[in-house]
Design a protein around this motif. Structure first.
Motif, PDB file in Angstrom:
ATOM      1  N   THR A 149       0.820  -1.213   0.000  1.00  0.00           N
ATOM      2  CA  THR A 149       0.000   0.000   0.000  1.00  0.00           C
ATOM      3  C   THR A 149       0.856   1.266   0.000  1.00  0.00           C
ATOM      4  O   THR A 149       0.559   2.227  -0.723  1.00  0.00           O
ATOM      5  CB  THR A 149      -0.925   0.022   1.227  1.00  0.00           C
ATOM      6  N   TRP A 150       1.931   1.286   0.793  1.00  0.00           N
ATOM      7  CA  TRP A 150       2.754   2.479   0.952  1.00  0.00           C
ATOM      8  C   TRP A 150       4.007   2.455   0.055  1.00  0.00           C
ATOM      9  O   TRP A 150       4.865   3.315   0.185  1.00  0.00           O
ATOM     10  CB  TRP A 150       3.150   2.645   2.420  1.00  0.00           C
ATOM     11  N   GLY A 151       4.044   1.476  -0.848  1.00  0.00           N
ATOM     12  CA  GLY A 151       5.169   1.352  -1.762  1.00  0.00           C
ATOM     13  C   GLY A 151       4.709   1.316  -3.205  1.00  0.00           C
ATOM     14  O   GLY A 151       4.387   2.344  -3.800  1.00  0.00           O
ATOM     15  N   ALA A 152       4.655   0.125  -3.786  1.00  0.00           N
ATOM     16  CA  ALA A 152       4.284  -0.013  -5.194  1.00  0.00           C
ATOM     17  C   ALA A 152       2.905   0.563  -5.486  1.00  0.00           C
ATOM     18  O   ALA A 152       2.711   1.269  -6.485  1.00  0.00           O
ATOM     19  CB  ALA A 152       4.347  -1.485  -5.601  1.00  0.00           C
ATOM     20  N   ARG A 153       1.933   0.276  -4.632  1.00  0.00           N
ATOM     21  CA  ARG A 153       0.578   0.780  -4.879  1.00  0.00           C
ATOM     22  C   ARG A 153       0.550   2.301  -4.844  1.00  0.00           C
ATOM     23  O   ARG A 153      -0.108   2.935  -5.681  1.00  0.00           O
ATOM     24  CB  ARG A 153      -0.373   0.183  -3.823  1.00  0.00           C
ATOM     25  N   HIS A 154       1.268   2.904  -3.917  1.00  0.00           N
ATOM     26  CA  HIS A 154       1.336   4.361  -3.838  1.00  0.00           C
ATOM     27  C   HIS A 154       1.933   4.944  -5.119  1.00  0.00           C
ATOM     28  O   HIS A 154       1.414   5.942  -5.659  1.00  0.00           O
ATOM     29  CB  HIS A 154       2.186   4.775  -2.635  1.00  0.00           C
ATOM     30  N   LEU A 155       2.990   4.353  -5.629  1.00  0.00           N
ATOM     31  CA  LEU A 155       3.625   4.881  -6.844  1.00  0.00           C
ATOM     32  C   LEU A 155       2.735   4.692  -8.067  1.00  0.00           C
ATOM     33  O   LEU A 155       2.622   5.591  -8.907  1.00  0.00           O
ATOM     34  CB  LEU A 155       4.976   4.202  -7.064  1.00  0.00           C
ATOM     35  N   VAL A 156       2.127   3.524  -8.182  1.00  0.00           N
ATOM     36  CA  VAL A 156       1.252   3.262  -9.332  1.00  0.00           C
ATOM     37  C   VAL A 156       0.070   4.221  -9.343  1.00  0.00           C
ATOM     38  O   VAL A 156      -0.324   4.746 -10.398  1.00  0.00           O
ATOM     39  CB  VAL A 156       0.780   1.789  -9.303  1.00  0.00           C
ATOM     40  N   ASP A 157      -0.495   4.490  -8.185  1.00  0.00           N
ATOM     41  CA  ASP A 157      -1.682   5.354  -8.105  1.00  0.00           C
ATOM     42  C   ASP A 157      -1.346   6.833  -8.219  1.00  0.00           C
ATOM     43  O   ASP A 157      -2.138   7.621  -8.763  1.00  0.00           O
ATOM     44  CB  ASP A 157      -2.423   5.118  -6.788  1.00  0.00           C
ATOM     45  N   ASN A 158      -0.185   7.239  -7.699  1.00  0.00           N
ATOM     46  CA  ASN A 158       0.132   8.661  -7.601  1.00  0.00           C
ATOM     47  C   ASN A 158       1.260   9.138  -8.511  1.00  0.00           C
ATOM     48  O   ASN A 158       1.353  10.340  -8.781  1.00  0.00           O
ATOM     49  CB  ASN A 158       0.504   8.999  -6.146  1.00  0.00           C
ATOM     50  N   HIS A 159       2.097   8.222  -8.987  1.00  0.00           N
ATOM     51  CA  HIS A 159       3.226   8.605  -9.839  1.00  0.00           C
ATOM     52  C   HIS A 159       3.391   7.630 -11.007  1.00  0.00           C
ATOM     53  O   HIS A 159       4.502   7.131 -11.259  1.00  0.00           O
ATOM     54  CB  HIS A 159       4.515   8.661  -9.012  1.00  0.00           C
ATOM     55  N   PRO A 160       2.324   7.365 -11.747  1.00  0.00           N
ATOM     56  CA  PRO A 160       2.433   6.372 -12.832  1.00  0.00           C
ATOM     57  C   PRO A 160       3.405   6.782 -13.932  1.00  0.00           C
ATOM     58  O   PRO A 160       3.926   5.926 -14.650  1.00  0.00           O
ATOM     59  CB  PRO A 160       0.996   6.282 -13.359  1.00  0.00           C
ATOM     60  N   GLY A 161       3.683   8.085 -14.048  1.00  0.00           N
ATOM     61  CA  GLY A 161       4.607   8.554 -15.075  1.00  0.00           C
ATOM     62  C   GLY A 161       6.019   8.011 -14.904  1.00  0.00           C
ATOM     63  O   GLY A 161       6.804   7.991 -15.869  1.00  0.00           O
ATOM     64  N   LEU A 162       6.361   7.580 -13.700  1.00  0.00           N
ATOM     65  CA  LEU A 162       7.681   6.979 -13.477  1.00  0.00           C
ATOM     66  C   LEU A 162       7.881   5.746 -14.346  1.00  0.00           C
ATOM     67  O   LEU A 162       9.025   5.389 -14.681  1.00  0.00           O
ATOM     68  CB  LEU A 162       7.833   6.572 -12.008  1.00  0.00           C
ATOM     69  N   PHE A 163       6.773   5.100 -14.711  1.00  0.00           N
ATOM     70  CA  PHE A 163       6.848   3.832 -15.424  1.00  0.00           C
ATOM     71  C   PHE A 163       6.371   3.976 -16.876  1.00  0.00           C
ATOM     72  O   PHE A 163       5.972   2.988 -17.504  1.00  0.00           O
ATOM     73  CB  PHE A 163       6.021   2.785 -14.669  1.00  0.00           C
TER      74      PHE A 163
END
Length: 441
Positions: free
Chosen positions: A159-173
């Protein structure tokens, strides 16, 4: 020789063991409630190691102390789809009194690096760092862009790692289509002429559930027909003793066929006892992929010996096979009965991909170059990883953290176990394989 020349002469194989030891010394225990030390210090250390070789890593803190580090390496052909290599920095807790060597010492003994996270998964974090640093020091750009992500919170669902990045910073990927990460690429020795390397192409879904029974509170000396503890205990026992039916998915069928060919005998998933007996140490990993599972893990009720409580609760760790979530929940509700209320504490999907394509070919060729007895085969993981979150971005995930292991090492027992350790030679092998894999992918 100048300091620059000295730095360039250090290879990934040279430093991977020290990188792994340093990572283990960061206590990143995840208790699931933010009460632990968090991953921030480890994430900052990783960022420093990446910055030293010219990258511009970013640290993302989703909650105080809960941090992930991400960086992108520009490839020779940026028009190609990018590859994600991800690992988590958190670990499950460890009681030092139970261990032969302190779980956060990173001690080397008996040819292994010991400590919490040695196989889950600071070994892969260290191998990734070692390969990236070596390639950038020597000016060897990858064929395509690579995103490296060192993540928080995987051990509590992400929740506080991969899910947080996917939901809030998808542009990283942006542009990423494929990924590799943990619990795959390790060897299973059939004979000196054949070692199977298990590539994770599927993982079960999860329902971590809280069960609640409401009853009538009263005096412990009275006859009481509405006891919440009794009702809940009977339901939990039914669940804990239940044998869910065997369901063979495409991935597990392929695994059993490949293993049967290597052993020279067919494996029958309906005959669980004899099939698992042929699997040795990996039986723990494979056995739970033949059916849905539900294990009671916590019980809580009451506050005084002579008071019957008005409520009792329990927690269940439920895992379901790809395509069998509805069946799992139906079976569970039947076992629990009408008086037990269940609610999800954390739920996530099952994922499964096919064992084909250029990335799989790159894994096989890289393994074969370092081990002539190697053959890559697919398997399903009974647990879950951050691949579930990245699947939401259309990223096809594989477990590929390559390790050539001694046949006698109980690798499956290392995950969340006491005396977790990884062979020094295995780490160096993994660096060589990952480096070849990047060139071939």
């Amino acid at each position: 020789m100048s300091d620059t020349d000295t730095a360039r002469s250090v290879t990934g194989e040279d430093e991977v063991v020290d990188l792994c030891r340093d990572l283990i010394r960061f206590d990143t225990s995840n208790y699931g409630d933010h009460s632990g030390p968090g991953e921030r210090k480890a994430a900052e250390w990783v960022a420093e190691k990446l910055a030293e070789v010219g990258l511009e890593p970013e640290i993302f803190e989703s909650h105080p102390g809960r941090a992930s580090t991400v960086a992108r390496i520009e490839g020779e052909d940026p028009s190609r789809p990018a590859l994600l290599i991800h690992g988590h920095l958190d670990v499950v807790p460890a009681n030092a009194d139970d261990w032969t060597h302190h779980p956060f010492s990173g001690e080397i003994a008996d040819g292994c690096v010991w400590g919490r996270g040695a196989v889950d998964m600071k070994d892969m974090d260290a191998m990734t760092l070692a390969v990236v640093r070596d390639r950038l020091r020597s000016g060897r750009r990858p064929p395509r862009d690579i995103v490296v992500a060192f993540l928080a919170d995987e051990e509590a669902g992400g929740t506080w790692g991969a899910r947080h990045l996917v939901d809030n910073h998808p542009g990283l990927f942006e542009g990423v289509t494929e990924a590799i990460s943990e619990v795959g690429g390790f060897s299973f020795t059939v004979s000196e002429e054949r070692r199977l390397y298990l590539i994770q192409t599927a993982e079960k879904g999860m329902h971590w559930m809280k069960l609640t029974v409401a009853g009538t509170a009263g005096h412990g000396s009275m006859i009481h027909r509405d006891n919440a503890i009794t009702e809940l205990s009977e339901a939990v026992a039914r669940v804990g003793r239940h044998k869910f039916p065997v369901r063979v998915t495409k991935t597990t069928r392929a695994f059993l066929d490949e293993l049967g060919d290597a052993l020279g005998t067919p494996l029958d998933p309906e005959d669980m006892e004899s099939t698992l007996a042929r699997l040795g140490g990996i039986a723990k990993l494979i056995g739970a992929t033949l059916s849905n599972t539900a294990n009671p893990t916590q019980l809580n009720a009451g506050y005084k010996v002579n008071v019957i409580p008005g409520e009792a609760t329990a927690h269940i760790d439920g895992r379901f096979l790809p395509g069998h979530e509805e069946e799992f929940l139906t079976d569970l509700d039947r076992l629990l009965g009408p008086h037990v209320r269940r609610e999800d504490v954390h739920a996530d999907k099952a994922v499964e991909t096919t064992f084909d394509g250029a990335l799989v070919a790159a894994m096989q060729s890289a393994l074969l170059a370092e081990d002539p007895a190697a053959k890559a085969i697919p398997y399903m993981l009974s647990g879950g990883t951050d691949a579930k979150s990245f699947d939401d971005l259309g990223i096809r995930g594989f477990g590929f953290a390559p390790l050539k292991l001694p046949p006698e090492l109980d690798f499956a027992g290392m995950f969340h176990g006491v005396d977790e350790r990884v062979p020094v030679d295995g780490l160096r092998f993994g660096v060589r394989v990952l480096d070849r894999f990047i060139d071939a992918s």
